[in-house]
Design a protein around this motif. Structure first.
Motif, mmCIF file in Angstrom:
data_model
loop_
_atom_site.group_PDB
_atom_site.id
_atom_site.type_symbol
_atom_site.label_atom_id
_atom_site.label_comp_id
_atom_site.label_asym_id
_atom_site.label_seq_id
_atom_site.Cartn_x
_atom_site.Cartn_y
_atom_site.Cartn_z
ATOM 1 N N GLY A 1 39.385 -63.976 9.057
ATOM 2 C CA GLY A 1 39.386 -62.995 10.135
ATOM 3 C C GLY A 1 40.080 -63.386 11.424
ATOM 4 O O GLY A 1 40.011 -62.654 12.408
ATOM 5 N N ALA A 2 40.776 -64.509 11.451
ATOM 6 C CA ALA A 2 41.441 -64.941 12.688
ATOM 7 C C ALA A 2 42.754 -64.187 12.886
ATOM 8 O O ALA A 2 43.563 -64.069 11.969
ATOM 9 N N ASP A 3 42.941 -63.686 14.089
ATOM 10 C CA ASP A 3 44.224 -63.084 14.460
ATOM 11 C C ASP A 3 45.198 -64.174 14.891
ATOM 12 O O ASP A 3 46.399 -64.083 14.647
ATOM 13 N N VAL A 4 44.656 -65.195 15.551
ATOM 14 C CA VAL A 4 45.448 -66.325 16.045
ATOM 15 C C VAL A 4 44.681 -67.606 15.734
ATOM 16 O O VAL A 4 43.468 -67.668 15.937
ATOM 17 N N ILE A 5 45.391 -68.612 15.249
ATOM 18 C CA ILE A 5 44.820 -69.951 15.090
ATOM 19 C C ILE A 5 45.643 -70.891 15.955
ATOM 20 O O ILE A 5 46.867 -70.971 15.813
ATOM 21 N N VAL A 6 44.961 -71.560 16.870
ATOM 22 C CA VAL A 6 45.598 -72.551 17.727
ATOM 23 C C VAL A 6 45.089 -73.913 17.267
ATOM 24 O O VAL A 6 43.898 -74.204 17.394
ATOM 25 N N ALA A 7 45.986 -74.721 16.707
ATOM 26 C CA ALA A 7 45.618 -76.055 16.237
ATOM 27 C C ALA A 7 46.201 -77.076 17.202
ATOM 28 O O ALA A 7 47.413 -77.162 17.365
ATOM 29 N N PHE A 8 45.315 -77.835 17.830
ATOM 30 C CA PHE A 8 45.727 -78.825 18.812
ATOM 31 C C PHE A 8 46.215 -80.114 18.151
ATOM 32 O O PHE A 8 46.666 -81.019 18.832
ATOM 33 N N GLU A 9 46.122 -80.191 16.815
ATOM 34 C CA GLU A 9 46.520 -81.376 16.060
ATOM 35 C C GLU A 9 46.880 -80.917 14.652
ATOM 36 O O GLU A 9 46.260 -79.995 14.122
ATOM 37 N N ILE A 10 47.872 -81.538 14.034
ATOM 38 C CA ILE A 10 48.433 -81.036 12.775
ATOM 39 C C ILE A 10 47.430 -80.988 11.620
ATOM 40 O O ILE A 10 47.380 -80.015 10.881
ATOM 41 N N LEU A 11 46.614 -82.016 11.428
ATOM 42 C CA LEU A 11 45.647 -81.980 10.328
ATOM 43 C C LEU A 11 44.633 -80.869 10.521
ATOM 44 O O LEU A 11 44.164 -80.268 9.560
ATOM 45 N N GLU A 12 44.302 -80.581 11.763
ATOM 46 C CA GLU A 12 43.336 -79.509 12.045
ATOM 47 C C GLU A 12 43.910 -78.143 11.669
ATOM 48 O O GLU A 12 43.166 -77.226 11.343
#
Length: 118
Positions: A68-79
């Motif tokens: 259900g995410a419209d946007v995913i902000v990953a502060f680190e690549i593995l995350e």
């Protein structure tokens, strides 16, 4: 149904995810929208995985459903890889490609190395 924006934040403890989520929520409220912010992994120690759900608009529950995410902000690549379950075909990813030095699980490391080799 009114406007709704689901933003899933993923990163590592100490990167400021909770602060970033608070700023997003406050900005939404100041703009006249309803905003809910939920940290789902408790207080993460520095270097541990953490995720925060930010829901803006016509929402009643604090947690974003899987897919259900419209946007995913990953502060680190593995995350970014760990956040995949919250994505759908329309999800926008914003990813910091930096790898924070820590011991990844062997499967995650293999996926990362295959991705970086492209």
């Amino acid at each position: 149904m009114g406007m709704r924006l689901n933003i899933y934040l993923a990163g590592v403890g100490g990167q400021g995810l909770v602060t970033f989520a608070t700023v997003l929520g406050d900005a939404a409220i100041r703009a006249g929208y309803k905003a809910l912010v939920a940290e789902t992994h408790g207080l993460s120690q520095r270097g541990g995985s953490i995720d925060v759900h930010v829901r803006i608009g016509d929402v009643d529950a604090p947690l974003i459903p899987r897919g259900g995410a419209d946007v995913i902000v990953a502060f680190e690549i593995l995350e970014a890889f760990r956040a995949i379950g919250y994505a759908n075909e329309n999800t926008v990813f914003i990813v910091n490609r930096r790898l924070i030095s820590r011991r990844p699980r062997s499967r995650e490391y293999q996926v990362l190395m295959s991705w970086r080799a492209r």
